[in-house]
Design a protein around this motif. Sequence first.
Motif, PDB file in Angstrom:
ATOM      1  N   ARG A  64     -47.443  10.299 -18.822  1.00 46.11           N
ATOM      2  CA  ARG A  64     -47.668  10.529 -20.247  1.00 46.11           C
ATOM      3  C   ARG A  64     -46.316  10.803 -20.910  1.00 46.11           C
ATOM      4  O   ARG A  64     -45.541  11.638 -20.426  1.00 46.11           O
ATOM      5  CB  ARG A  64     -48.625  11.694 -20.470  1.00 46.11           C
ATOM      6  CG  ARG A  64     -50.046  11.407 -19.960  1.00 46.11           C
ATOM      7  CD  ARG A  64     -50.982  12.584 -20.214  1.00 46.11           C
ATOM      8  NE  ARG A  64     -52.330  12.287 -19.760  1.00 46.11           N
ATOM      9  CZ  ARG A  64     -53.280  11.711 -20.503  1.00 46.11           C
ATOM     10  NH1 ARG A  64     -52.998  11.363 -21.755  1.00 46.11           N
ATOM     11  NH2 ARG A  64     -54.477  11.487 -20.016  1.00 46.11           N
ATOM     12  N   GLU A 134     -53.144   8.900 -34.720  1.00 46.12           N
ATOM     13  CA  GLU A 134     -54.122   9.613 -33.889  1.00 46.12           C
ATOM     14  C   GLU A 134     -54.601   8.752 -32.719  1.00 46.12           C
ATOM     15  O   GLU A 134     -54.867   9.269 -31.628  1.00 46.12           O
ATOM     16  CB  GLU A 134     -55.290  10.073 -34.762  1.00 46.12           C
ATOM     17  CG  GLU A 134     -54.899  11.171 -35.751  1.00 46.12           C
ATOM     18  CD  GLU A 134     -54.268  12.365 -35.054  1.00 46.12           C
ATOM     19  OE1 GLU A 134     -54.964  13.057 -34.289  1.00 46.12           O
ATOM     20  OE2 GLU A 134     -53.048  12.593 -35.240  1.00 46.12           O
ATOM     21  N   ALA A 137     -51.880   9.015 -30.066  1.00 51.32           N
ATOM     22  CA  ALA A 137     -51.866  10.318 -29.405  1.00 51.32           C
ATOM     23  C   ALA A 137     -52.919  10.423 -28.309  1.00 51.32           C
ATOM     24  O   ALA A 137     -52.747  11.189 -27.348  1.00 51.32           O
ATOM     25  CB  ALA A 137     -52.077  11.421 -30.434  1.00 51.32           C
ATOM     26  N   ALA A 138     -53.998   9.637 -28.448  1.00 48.16           N
ATOM     27  CA  ALA A 138     -55.121   9.745 -27.509  1.00 48.16           C
ATOM     28  C   ALA A 138     -55.041   8.783 -26.335  1.00 48.16           C
ATOM     29  O   ALA A 138     -55.920   8.803 -25.459  1.00 48.16           O
ATOM     30  CB  ALA A 138     -56.438   9.515 -28.269  1.00 48.16           C
ATOM     31  N   SER A 142     -49.832   8.522 -23.416  1.00 51.17           N
ATOM     32  CA  SER A 142     -49.267   9.407 -24.433  1.00 51.17           C
ATOM     33  C   SER A 142     -49.421  10.865 -24.039  1.00 51.17           C
ATOM     34  O   SER A 142     -50.469  11.278 -23.522  1.00 51.17           O
ATOM     35  CB  SER A 142     -49.962   9.170 -25.777  1.00 51.17           C
ATOM     36  OG  SER A 142     -49.593  10.148 -26.728  1.00 51.17           O
ATOM     37  N   GLY A 144     -49.315  13.103 -26.412  1.00 47.81           N
ATOM     38  CA  GLY A 144     -49.827  13.708 -27.636  1.00 47.81           C
ATOM     39  C   GLY A 144     -48.785  14.035 -28.680  1.00 47.81           C
ATOM     40  O   GLY A 144     -49.123  14.441 -29.791  1.00 47.81           O
ATOM     41  N   ASN A 145     -47.517  13.849 -28.350  1.00 48.19           N
ATOM     42  CA  ASN A 145     -46.435  14.090 -29.310  1.00 48.19           C
ATOM     43  C   ASN A 145     -45.996  12.752 -29.901  1.00 48.19           C
ATOM     44  O   ASN A 145     -45.482  11.895 -29.179  1.00 48.19           O
ATOM     45  CB  ASN A 145     -45.255  14.766 -28.630  1.00 48.19           C
ATOM     46  CG  ASN A 145     -45.598  16.165 -28.161  1.00 48.19           C
ATOM     47  OD1 ASN A 145     -45.906  17.026 -28.978  1.00 48.19           O
ATOM     48  ND2 ASN A 145     -45.568  16.392 -26.854  1.00 48.19           N
ATOM     49  N   HIS A 168     -51.227  15.000 -34.861  1.00 44.81           N
ATOM     50  CA  HIS A 168     -50.319  14.768 -33.743  1.00 44.81           C
ATOM     51  C   HIS A 168     -48.953  14.224 -34.163  1.00 44.81           C
ATOM     52  O   HIS A 168     -48.107  13.974 -33.301  1.00 44.81           O
ATOM     53  CB  HIS A 168     -50.968  13.829 -32.719  1.00 44.81           C
ATOM     54  CG  HIS A 168     -52.096  14.468 -31.972  1.00 44.81           C
ATOM     55  ND1 HIS A 168     -53.391  14.416 -32.428  1.00 44.81           N
ATOM     56  CD2 HIS A 168     -52.121  15.189 -30.829  1.00 44.81           C
ATOM     57  CE1 HIS A 168     -54.176  15.070 -31.580  1.00 44.81           C
ATOM     58  NE2 HIS A 168     -53.427  15.554 -30.597  1.00 44.81           N
TER      59      HIS A 168
END
Length: 588
Positions: A64, A134, A137-138, A142, A144-145, A168
């Motif tokens: 990630r 978004e 980010a999911a 990823s 999430g940043n 995010h």
Amino acid sequence: MIKIRASGIEPGQRRLNGPQTTGRDYRNLSLPTHAMTRDDDVPVPMRDGINLLADVHRPAEPGRYPVLIAASPYPRQIQDLGAPAGFIEAGASDFFVPRGYVHVIANNRGTSGSGGTFGFFDGQERRDMYDLVEWAAAQPWSDGNVGMTGISYFAGTQMEAAVERPPHLKAIMPIAGTYDLYESATHHGLMSSSFVTPFLAMIGMTSGHTNKLWRSKLLDAVRHVLLTPMIHKKFETANGEAAIAGLKVLLKLHHAPHPWDDLWRAIAAEHPLHDEWWEERNLLPLLDRIEVPVYLGCDWQNVPLHLPHTFKAYEKLINSKHVQVAMLGEHGLAWPWESLHIEALAWFDHWLKGHDTGILDGPRFRYIIPESDGGWRTTETWPPAEASFSHLALRDDGTLSENEGESGARTYMNLGSGLNRPRASETDPPSYLTWDTTPLAHDLDVVGPIELQLDATSTAPDTAFIAILQDVNEAGEAVNVTAGYLRAGLRKVDETESKLGVPVIPCRTFEAVPIGEEVRYRIPLVPNARHFKAGHKIRLYLTTDDQAEEKPALLFFRHASIGTNSLNTIQPSSRLVLPVLAHPPAVS
């Protein structure tokens, strides 16, 4: 052991063009340790059921990673082509991905295979940017940043996402952006026709092509040639947007009429005032919603397109947790966009990875003064506190001086088309006027906002003023520095929002020019910086129509003519207001 292929400025790396930092040394930067892979034509669902298409460039090792999104209407498939064109602006994937980032390059709706209809910075595009962030980010690759990168249109979509505040999104770096479409497509009522017309034709034409072209063996061969070091280095002074303005061939190529011709008519004919259509495409009133860190910047030469937005955004970003600015000198931005990548790495390593890189050290506003010694200057305020305004009279003898001198006026003539006149007469007044200072006795730094206070009469109910500030050397050669534009009928100034050097002209109401009566016009020239050398002259060039190729035009951006026949008379009470540095600022 896998050999990591990466771009950068170190030995063995594909060499990036352009300046890479703002003069600081950084620490703890991510190293290029990852091999690359990519997923093409990935569907990204929007809330209304439309899918955008994206290419995902990511580290080959499972894991990630923080994500950098670049979104625009330009073909995502060729952002690594290496062409010196004004639509290769997403940034170098082979720089960011080896250093541990996922680089998502997406197409706006209605372009290059993405569903829906292109809206040109409309509200739907803003909502799409929220959904894109978004979605990224999911994804399983990823952490999430999410940050965003890219210049020009890519910078505009960054701001679009930020005003929507997706949870995010952690930081953006919009360099050379557009945040009020009216100010880019028209300059206070003068349509920027030599850019807007081929620009829309270019997007319409490229959006009609598919992977059959964009992922063809032909373009692979072109890419191989363009990225060879000797060829690639030749592009380090290329300005892609100026090239678009000069590509009249685009107007002869086929593109679908909808929505491209519809958008062109909206700009050229349907919405001459800054009305609701334009306001939907104006991010400036929304910038106080942005809370994430923002790194702004531009080059001083980008006068007719992106430069004005940098300063307006800087003033409006009052709630961002951190705003930083870099103002670049000549060729600070070149195409394909590769400059400031190390600066971007220091920025995103700090905000997305938590590294202490030194990017926040020192004053937040860093700038080059063109023609100076080339060092980076710093200031905590804009304009710099060292700047004070000098008022120069437009004298009747053609000089710029602090003393008004003898009373008297100067007249120039503007003629529309269709007059059935084969040539100008030797008895005609000139089609432009100039005023020069005497040769400067010492070097002079001009840094900040610039205003032309013009007292003029006209024989037409509407006219235009195009004012260009020039640097003239001892040989009489003139270099364009900056410019200001105004349609006379849209001259009304919002005095409550204005200040010296920065008149605010909303362009919401039309008022005919009273024929033969003197009118005071306040014309903002785009803020700029210039080191005028001793022996040079400062020149003000004034005209009404810049369509003729012999007339100066910054980046070759020319304007649709107002079309009236008029004699415009300029009174010596007119003033050019210049911000002059009292003493040189610090160099770092």
